[in-house]
Design a protein around this motif. Structure first.
Motif, PDB file in Angstrom:
ATOM      1  N   ALA A  61       5.885   8.007 -15.125  1.00  0.00           N
ATOM      2  CA  ALA A  61       6.313   6.644 -14.791  1.00  0.00           C
ATOM      3  C   ALA A  61       6.642   6.519 -13.309  1.00  0.00           C
ATOM      4  O   ALA A  61       6.313   5.507 -12.672  1.00  0.00           O
ATOM      5  CB  ALA A  61       7.517   6.254 -15.642  1.00  0.00           C
ATOM      6  N   SER A  62       7.276   7.537 -12.727  1.00  0.00           N
ATOM      7  CA  SER A  62       7.609   7.506 -11.293  1.00  0.00           C
ATOM      8  C   SER A  62       6.355   7.470 -10.435  1.00  0.00           C
ATOM      9  O   SER A  62       6.264   6.700  -9.471  1.00  0.00           O
ATOM     10  CB  SER A  62       8.448   8.726 -10.922  1.00  0.00           C
ATOM     11  N   ILE A  63       5.390   8.292 -10.772  1.00  0.00           N
ATOM     12  CA  ILE A  63       4.129   8.314 -10.017  1.00  0.00           C
ATOM     13  C   ILE A  63       3.421   6.964 -10.140  1.00  0.00           C
ATOM     14  O   ILE A  63       2.900   6.428  -9.150  1.00  0.00           O
ATOM     15  CB  ILE A  63       3.237   9.468 -10.501  1.00  0.00           C
ATOM     16  N   PHE A  64       3.406   6.381 -11.344  1.00  0.00           N
ATOM     17  CA  PHE A  64       2.786   5.072 -11.537  1.00  0.00           C
ATOM     18  C   PHE A  64       3.476   4.017 -10.681  1.00  0.00           C
ATOM     19  O   PHE A  64       2.815   3.182 -10.052  1.00  0.00           O
ATOM     20  CB  PHE A  64       2.834   4.675 -13.012  1.00  0.00           C
ATOM     21  N   MET A  65       4.798   4.027 -10.642  1.00  0.00           N
ATOM     22  CA  MET A  65       5.534   3.025  -9.872  1.00  0.00           C
ATOM     23  C   MET A  65       5.295   3.190  -8.370  1.00  0.00           C
ATOM     24  O   MET A  65       5.256   2.202  -7.635  1.00  0.00           O
ATOM     25  CB  MET A  65       7.022   3.086 -10.195  1.00  0.00           C
ATOM     26  N   VAL A  66       5.142   4.417  -7.891  1.00  0.00           N
ATOM     27  CA  VAL A  66       4.834   4.637  -6.474  1.00  0.00           C
ATOM     28  C   VAL A  66       3.471   4.033  -6.148  1.00  0.00           C
ATOM     29  O   VAL A  66       3.305   3.354  -5.125  1.00  0.00           O
ATOM     30  CB  VAL A  66       4.896   6.144  -6.129  1.00  0.00           C
ATOM     31  N   VAL A  67       2.492   4.271  -7.004  1.00  0.00           N
ATOM     32  CA  VAL A  67       1.154   3.698  -6.786  1.00  0.00           C
ATOM     33  C   VAL A  67       1.223   2.171  -6.824  1.00  0.00           C
ATOM     34  O   VAL A  67       0.609   1.483  -5.995  1.00  0.00           O
ATOM     35  CB  VAL A  67       0.159   4.243  -7.835  1.00  0.00           C
ATOM     36  N   PHE A  68       1.973   1.626  -7.766  1.00  0.00           N
ATOM     37  CA  PHE A  68       2.140   0.182  -7.886  1.00  0.00           C
ATOM     38  C   PHE A  68       2.805  -0.392  -6.637  1.00  0.00           C
ATOM     39  O   PHE A  68       2.388  -1.435  -6.110  1.00  0.00           O
ATOM     40  CB  PHE A  68       2.975  -0.114  -9.132  1.00  0.00           C
ATOM     41  N   GLU A  69       3.828   0.282  -6.117  1.00  0.00           N
ATOM     42  CA  GLU A  69       4.526  -0.164  -4.908  1.00  0.00           C
ATOM     43  C   GLU A  69       3.603  -0.160  -3.694  1.00  0.00           C
ATOM     44  O   GLU A  69       3.606  -1.095  -2.890  1.00  0.00           O
ATOM     45  CB  GLU A  69       5.734   0.733  -4.652  1.00  0.00           C
ATOM     46  N   VAL A  70       2.782   0.879  -3.567  1.00  0.00           N
ATOM     47  CA  VAL A  70       1.835   0.949  -2.449  1.00  0.00           C
ATOM     48  C   VAL A  70       0.812  -0.182  -2.554  1.00  0.00           C
ATOM     49  O   VAL A  70       0.442  -0.790  -1.538  1.00  0.00           O
ATOM     50  CB  VAL A  70       1.147   2.336  -2.419  1.00  0.00           C
ATOM     51  N   ALA A  71       0.369  -0.488  -3.770  1.00  0.00           N
ATOM     52  CA  ALA A  71      -0.592  -1.583  -3.956  1.00  0.00           C
ATOM     53  C   ALA A  71       0.026  -2.922  -3.541  1.00  0.00           C
ATOM     54  O   ALA A  71      -0.620  -3.730  -2.850  1.00  0.00           O
ATOM     55  CB  ALA A  71      -1.050  -1.635  -5.411  1.00  0.00           C
ATOM     56  N   ILE A  72       1.272  -3.170  -3.920  1.00  0.00           N
ATOM     57  CA  ILE A  72       1.942  -4.424  -3.551  1.00  0.00           C
ATOM     58  C   ILE A  72       2.140  -4.495  -2.036  1.00  0.00           C
ATOM     59  O   ILE A  72       1.885  -5.535  -1.418  1.00  0.00           O
ATOM     60  CB  ILE A  72       3.282  -4.555  -4.291  1.00  0.00           C
ATOM     61  N   ASP A  73       2.571  -3.402  -1.421  1.00  0.00           N
ATOM     62  CA  ASP A  73       2.741  -3.383   0.037  1.00  0.00           C
ATOM     63  C   ASP A  73       1.422  -3.649   0.750  1.00  0.00           C
ATOM     64  O   ASP A  73       1.378  -4.368   1.751  1.00  0.00           O
ATOM     65  CB  ASP A  73       3.314  -2.038   0.488  1.00  0.00           C
ATOM     66  N   THR A  74       0.342  -3.087   0.229  1.00  0.00           N
ATOM     67  CA  THR A  74      -0.982  -3.290   0.829  1.00  0.00           C
ATOM     68  C   THR A  74      -1.408  -4.745   0.725  1.00  0.00           C
ATOM     69  O   THR A  74      -1.944  -5.321   1.675  1.00  0.00           O
ATOM     70  CB  THR A  74      -2.014  -2.379   0.146  1.00  0.00           C
ATOM     71  N   ILE A  75      -1.159  -5.370  -0.412  1.00  0.00           N
ATOM     72  CA  ILE A  75      -1.518  -6.784  -0.595  1.00  0.00           C
ATOM     73  C   ILE A  75      -0.746  -7.655   0.393  1.00  0.00           C
ATOM     74  O   ILE A  75      -1.324  -8.534   1.044  1.00  0.00           O
ATOM     75  CB  ILE A  75      -1.273  -7.223  -2.045  1.00  0.00           C
ATOM     76  N   PHE A  76       0.556  -7.409   0.529  1.00  0.00           N
ATOM     77  CA  PHE A  76       1.350  -8.204   1.471  1.00  0.00           C
ATOM     78  C   PHE A  76       0.931  -7.953   2.916  1.00  0.00           C
ATOM     79  O   PHE A  76       0.882  -8.875   3.729  1.00  0.00           O
ATOM     80  CB  PHE A  76       2.847  -7.939   1.298  1.00  0.00           C
ATOM     81  N   LEU A  77       0.610  -6.708   3.248  1.00  0.00           N
ATOM     82  CA  LEU A  77       0.166  -6.407   4.610  1.00  0.00           C
ATOM     83  C   LEU A  77      -1.156  -7.112   4.910  1.00  0.00           C
ATOM     84  O   LEU A  77      -1.326  -7.689   5.990  1.00  0.00           O
ATOM     85  CB  LEU A  77       0.023  -4.896   4.795  1.00  0.00           C
ATOM     86  N   CYS A  78      -2.076  -7.099   3.954  1.00  0.00           N
ATOM     87  CA  CYS A  78      -3.343  -7.813   4.142  1.00  0.00           C
ATOM     88  C   CYS A  78      -3.109  -9.316   4.296  1.00  0.00           C
ATOM     89  O   CYS A  78      -3.772  -9.969   5.111  1.00  0.00           O
ATOM     90  CB  CYS A  78      -4.281  -7.539   2.972  1.00  0.00           C
ATOM     91  N   PHE A  79      -2.176  -9.868   3.526  1.00  0.00           N
ATOM     92  CA  PHE A  79      -1.844 -11.285   3.651  1.00  0.00           C
ATOM     93  C   PHE A  79      -1.317 -11.590   5.045  1.00  0.00           C
ATOM     94  O   PHE A  79      -1.715 -12.581   5.671  1.00  0.00           O
ATOM     95  CB  PHE A  79      -0.818 -11.683   2.589  1.00  0.00           C
TER      96      PHE A  79
END
Length: 142
Positions: free
Chosen positions: A25-43
């Motif tokens: 679950a921790s590894i999944f949440m880290v990947v999820f957090e990186v995906a959200i940060d990437t989306i906001f950075l692209c925005f």
């Protein structure tokens, strides 16, 4: 029947399962957090590169950002500036954010303006003396 004879307690297998579940679950949440940060950075890059606002962003992300715009501006200025950025009104904060100015930069600009104003006030302007004689270059004095 094998587990009944050889397994004395369920605590050890349950502990192993809990630890493995937490790790996954921790590894999944880290990947999820990186995906959200990437989306906001692209925005943000999209919004910065296009003059009329973001070009490729969906309406959903635009709405989320617009809904929390003022809170984001205030948090950004409080984080950038440890001084009293909250003394500015909302319109000034928004304008400073658009121009990328922090509170310290605004103060420095204000101090520079005051120093320049003081220097200019100390300069004495002497009006040109008009001579009755004609100049060397002709009648117009040029």
């Amino acid at each position: 029947e094998y587990y009944v004879k050889n397994l004395s307690s369920l605590v050890f297998p349950a502990l192993i399962i809990i630890l493995l579940s937490y790790g996954i679950a921790s590894i999944f949440m880290v990947v999820f957090e990186v995906a959200i940060d990437t989306i906001f950075l692209c925005f943000l890059i999209d919004e910065q590169c296009h003059i009329n606002g973001s070009k490729y962003a969906t309406q959903g992300i635009k709405k989320v950002v617009d809904d929390h715009k003022q809170e984001s501006i205030e948090q950004a200025h409080h984080k950038k500036s440890k001084t009293m950025a909250h003394k500015f009104d909302n319109e000034t904060l928004t304008e400073m954010h658009k121009r990328g100015i922090t509170y310290e930069q605004d103060l420095m600009d204000d101090q520079k303006y005051k120093q320049d104003k003081q220097r200019r006030s100390k300069v004495q302007y002497v009006p040109e003396a008009k001579s009755s004689a004609r100049g060397y270059y002709g009648d117009d004095g040029l």
